[in-house]
Design a protein around this motif. Structure first.
Motif, PDB file in Angstrom:
ATOM      1  N   HIS A 177       0.835  -1.205   0.000  1.00  0.00           N
ATOM      2  CA  HIS A 177       0.000   0.000   0.000  1.00  0.00           C
ATOM      3  C   HIS A 177       0.867   1.252   0.000  1.00  0.00           C
ATOM      4  CE1 HIS A 177      -2.483   3.202   1.863  1.00  0.00           C
ATOM      5  NE2 HIS A 177      -3.416   2.690   1.077  1.00  0.00           N
ATOM      6  N   LEU A 178       1.923   1.247   0.800  1.00  0.00           N
ATOM      7  CA  LEU A 178       2.824   2.395   0.845  1.00  0.00           C
ATOM      8  C   LEU A 178       3.468   2.637  -0.515  1.00  0.00           C
ATOM      9  CD1 LEU A 178       4.392   4.606   2.308  1.00  0.00           C
ATOM     10  CD2 LEU A 178       5.977   2.856   3.145  1.00  0.00           C
ATOM     11  N   ALA A 179       3.877   1.572  -1.187  1.00  0.00           N
ATOM     12  CA  ALA A 179       4.484   1.709  -2.507  1.00  0.00           C
ATOM     13  C   ALA A 179       3.494   2.293  -3.506  1.00  0.00           C
ATOM     14  CB  ALA A 179       4.993   0.350  -2.990  1.00  0.00           C
ATOM     15  N   ALA A 180       2.231   1.870  -3.427  1.00  0.00           N
ATOM     16  CA  ALA A 180       1.210   2.398  -4.327  1.00  0.00           C
ATOM     17  C   ALA A 180       0.960   3.879  -4.050  1.00  0.00           C
ATOM     18  CB  ALA A 180      -0.082   1.599  -4.172  1.00  0.00           C
ATOM     19  N   TYR A 181       0.951   4.243  -2.779  1.00  0.00           N
ATOM     20  CA  TYR A 181       0.756   5.647  -2.409  1.00  0.00           C
ATOM     21  C   TYR A 181       1.909   6.506  -2.930  1.00  0.00           C
ATOM     22  CZ  TYR A 181       0.159   9.812   0.498  1.00  0.00           C
ATOM     23  OH  TYR A 181       0.025  11.115   0.934  1.00  0.00           O
ATOM     24  N   VAL A 206      -3.263   9.406   5.802  1.00  0.00           N
ATOM     25  CA  VAL A 206      -3.985   8.345   5.114  1.00  0.00           C
ATOM     26  C   VAL A 206      -4.242   7.172   6.056  1.00  0.00           C
ATOM     27  CG1 VAL A 206      -3.823   6.654   3.237  1.00  0.00           C
ATOM     28  CG2 VAL A 206      -3.119   9.017   2.859  1.00  0.00           C
ATOM     29  N   LEU A 207      -3.247   6.822   6.867  1.00  0.00           N
ATOM     30  CA  LEU A 207      -3.439   5.731   7.825  1.00  0.00           C
ATOM     31  C   LEU A 207      -4.570   6.035   8.807  1.00  0.00           C
ATOM     32  CD1 LEU A 207       0.225   4.716   8.760  1.00  0.00           C
ATOM     33  CD2 LEU A 207      -1.348   3.548   7.203  1.00  0.00           C
ATOM     34  N   ALA A 208      -4.699   7.301   9.176  1.00  0.00           N
ATOM     35  CA  ALA A 208      -5.710   7.697  10.159  1.00  0.00           C
ATOM     36  C   ALA A 208      -7.038   8.088   9.517  1.00  0.00           C
ATOM     37  CB  ALA A 208      -5.190   8.867  11.002  1.00  0.00           C
ATOM     38  N   PHE A 209      -7.125   8.076   8.184  1.00  0.00           N
ATOM     39  CA  PHE A 209      -8.328   8.543   7.515  1.00  0.00           C
ATOM     40  C   PHE A 209      -9.591   7.789   7.930  1.00  0.00           C
ATOM     41  CE2 PHE A 209     -11.255   8.753   3.864  1.00  0.00           C
ATOM     42  CZ  PHE A 209     -11.445  10.130   3.819  1.00  0.00           C
ATOM     43  N   ALA A 225      -8.137   7.828  -4.836  1.00  0.00           N
ATOM     44  CA  ALA A 225      -9.153   7.220  -3.979  1.00  0.00           C
ATOM     45  C   ALA A 225      -8.796   5.777  -3.650  1.00  0.00           C
ATOM     46  CB  ALA A 225     -10.521   7.287  -4.660  1.00  0.00           C
ATOM     47  N   ALA A 226      -8.198   5.077  -4.612  1.00  0.00           N
ATOM     48  CA  ALA A 226      -7.854   3.671  -4.396  1.00  0.00           C
ATOM     49  C   ALA A 226      -6.808   3.492  -3.309  1.00  0.00           C
ATOM     50  CB  ALA A 226      -7.364   3.047  -5.709  1.00  0.00           C
ATOM     51  N   VAL A 227      -5.906   4.471  -3.147  1.00  0.00           N
ATOM     52  CA  VAL A 227      -4.852   4.325  -2.134  1.00  0.00           C
ATOM     53  C   VAL A 227      -5.174   5.073  -0.842  1.00  0.00           C
ATOM     54  CG1 VAL A 227      -3.047   3.935  -3.839  1.00  0.00           C
ATOM     55  CG2 VAL A 227      -3.500   6.259  -3.049  1.00  0.00           C
ATOM     56  N   SER A 228      -6.086   6.047  -0.904  1.00  0.00           N
ATOM     57  CA  SER A 228      -6.380   6.856   0.287  1.00  0.00           C
ATOM     58  C   SER A 228      -7.649   6.417   1.006  1.00  0.00           C
ATOM     59  CB  SER A 228      -6.528   8.331  -0.101  1.00  0.00           C
ATOM     60  OG  SER A 228      -7.708   8.533  -0.870  1.00  0.00           O
ATOM     61  N   GLY A 229      -8.540   5.743   0.286  1.00  0.00           N
ATOM     62  CA  GLY A 229      -9.825   5.385   0.863  1.00  0.00           C
ATOM     63  C   GLY A 229     -10.851   6.498   0.795  1.00  0.00           C
ATOM     64  N   ASP A 230     -10.469   7.659   0.267  1.00  0.00           N
ATOM     65  CA  ASP A 230     -11.380   8.797   0.173  1.00  0.00           C
ATOM     66  C   ASP A 230     -12.113   8.727  -1.168  1.00  0.00           C
ATOM     67  OD1 ASP A 230     -12.739  11.165   0.075  1.00  0.00           O
ATOM     68  OD2 ASP A 230     -11.029  12.436   0.589  1.00  0.00           O
ATOM     69  N   ARG A 231     -13.325   8.166  -1.146  1.00  0.00           N
ATOM     70  CA  ARG A 231     -14.107   7.983  -2.370  1.00  0.00           C
ATOM     71  C   ARG A 231     -15.261   8.986  -2.452  1.00  0.00           C
ATOM     72  NH1 ARG A 231     -12.231   3.008  -0.795  1.00  0.00           N
ATOM     73  NH2 ARG A 231     -11.084   1.863  -2.410  1.00  0.00           N
ATOM     74  N   HIS A 290      -8.308  15.541  -5.243  1.00  0.00           N
ATOM     75  CA  HIS A 290      -8.296  15.567  -3.780  1.00  0.00           C
ATOM     76  C   HIS A 290      -7.316  16.642  -3.303  1.00  0.00           C
ATOM     77  CE1 HIS A 290      -9.782  11.461  -4.549  1.00  0.00           C
ATOM     78  NE2 HIS A 290     -10.217  11.428  -3.303  1.00  0.00           N
ATOM     79  N   GLY A 291      -7.730  17.423  -2.326  1.00  0.00           N
ATOM     80  CA  GLY A 291      -6.805  18.400  -1.757  1.00  0.00           C
ATOM     81  C   GLY A 291      -5.558  17.740  -1.196  1.00  0.00           C
ATOM     82  N   MET A 292      -5.732  16.578  -0.566  1.00  0.00           N
ATOM     83  CA  MET A 292      -4.576  15.913   0.033  1.00  0.00           C
ATOM     84  C   MET A 292      -3.652  15.313  -1.021  1.00  0.00           C
ATOM     85  SD  MET A 292      -4.302  16.533   3.160  1.00  0.00           S
ATOM     86  CE  MET A 292      -2.915  15.421   3.419  1.00  0.00           C
TER      87      MET A 292
END
Length: 305
Positions: A40-44, A65-68, A196-202, A223-225
């Protein structure tokens, strides 16, 4: 936002906004412990432009992202007074106290620290902390989220947007030279779906024009982030070593439509910005070392997205 959080936000009845400016922030405090997943980290890293570093340190935005998932649970909890749908991420401050290794187990905590009256509504401040197994604070962030609604000041500040646009145009002309000599980035139409796929923010405003239009956007927006992470990835490559403790403040000024071309530039050694093709300001940022951090406060709101 996660699919479950989005469903909760749609099904839950709209909540009243705090009528009293002195309304205290909710006391809910959520915690979890997570260790970064290497894949996941590599994808991010790939999506956000951070250099591959198997034995290095986490990107400065990765704990967010971990805390999202915790943040989404917090903002859909019964005691959170603002509706999740329509919240605008207006700023983030990040303090990286020491490097975090990819193998470190992180104790993550998220809570609301303030509800602040704003000329366009109510702003909530969320504090996210990442600590080591023995309790040492390694990283923290403060994000502000604006819920737009009518306020008592609405009628007295009706002309504010016009003044804001005037100041924005003046600022854009003043930095035309820096904009012309910045680095252009081509942002593809599917960037929101990839992040969205790596952050979970859909959040649907980021996924496709069809899902963004019901929320007032003719096209999907980045995404702002992602814009924050991409700027910090560029900065770490050029100026700030990844092991250096830093304080970063980023303000999101206007949405970035997808697809589009934006320009990244560094007007000063400690500042950076992202502009559109006509020089319009999307993002501003400041990064300093400890002891030189700018004072914390409410986000300047003369040019809100």
């Amino acid at each position: 936002m996660t699919a479950l959080a989005l469903l909760r936000a749609v099904l839950r009845r709209p909540r009243p906004y705090p009528a009293d400016p002195s309304t205290p922030a909710p006391t809910t405090r959520l915690t979890t412990t997570r260790t970064p997943d290497p894949a996941h980290l590599a994808a991010y890293r790939r999506v956000c432009g951070f250099e591959a570093s198997p034995g290095g340190v986490l990107p400065p935005t990765y704990p967010h992202v971990l805390a999202f998932p915790l943040s989404m649970r917090l903002m859909t909890a019964p005691d959170f007074p603002l509706p999740l749908l329509g919240l605008v991420h207006t700023s983030i401050e990040i303090d990286r106290h020491r490097p975090i290794r990819p193998t470190d187990a992180l104790h993550l905590t998220v809570r609301t620290t303030a509800l602040t009256p704003h000329r366009r509504g109510t702003e909530a401040t969320l504090l996210t902390e990442a600590a080591s197994a023995d309790g040492e604070l390694l990283w923290e962030s403060r994000s502000t989220y604006l819920a737009r609604h009518k306020t008592a000041r609405t009628t007295t500040t009706a002309s504010a947007p016009d003044h804001a646009r005037t100041r924005t145009r003046t600022h854009a002309h003043a930095h035309a030279h820096a904009h012309a000599h910045g680095e252009p980035w081509q942002l593809p139409a599917d960037l929101g779906r990839r992040y969205a796929a790596v952050s979970g923010d859909r959040n649907p405003i980021h996924l496709h024009a069809l899902t963004a239009r019901p929320f007032g956007f003719p096209r999907a927006i980045a995404h702002g982030m992602w814009t924050a992470a991409r700027c910090l990835a560029e900065r770490e490559d050029q100026r700030t070593p990844s092991h250096t403790p830093t304080h970063t403040r980023i303000e999101f000024k206007a949405p970035v439509p997808l697809p589009s071309t934006v320009t990244y530039s560094t007007p000063t050694p400690h500042t950076f910005e992202l502009r559109g093709p006509q020089g319009g300001l999307h993002l501003t940022g400041t990064t300093t070392e400890p002891g030189a951090a700018p004072g914390r406060g409410t986000v300047p709101s003369d040019v809100l997205p």
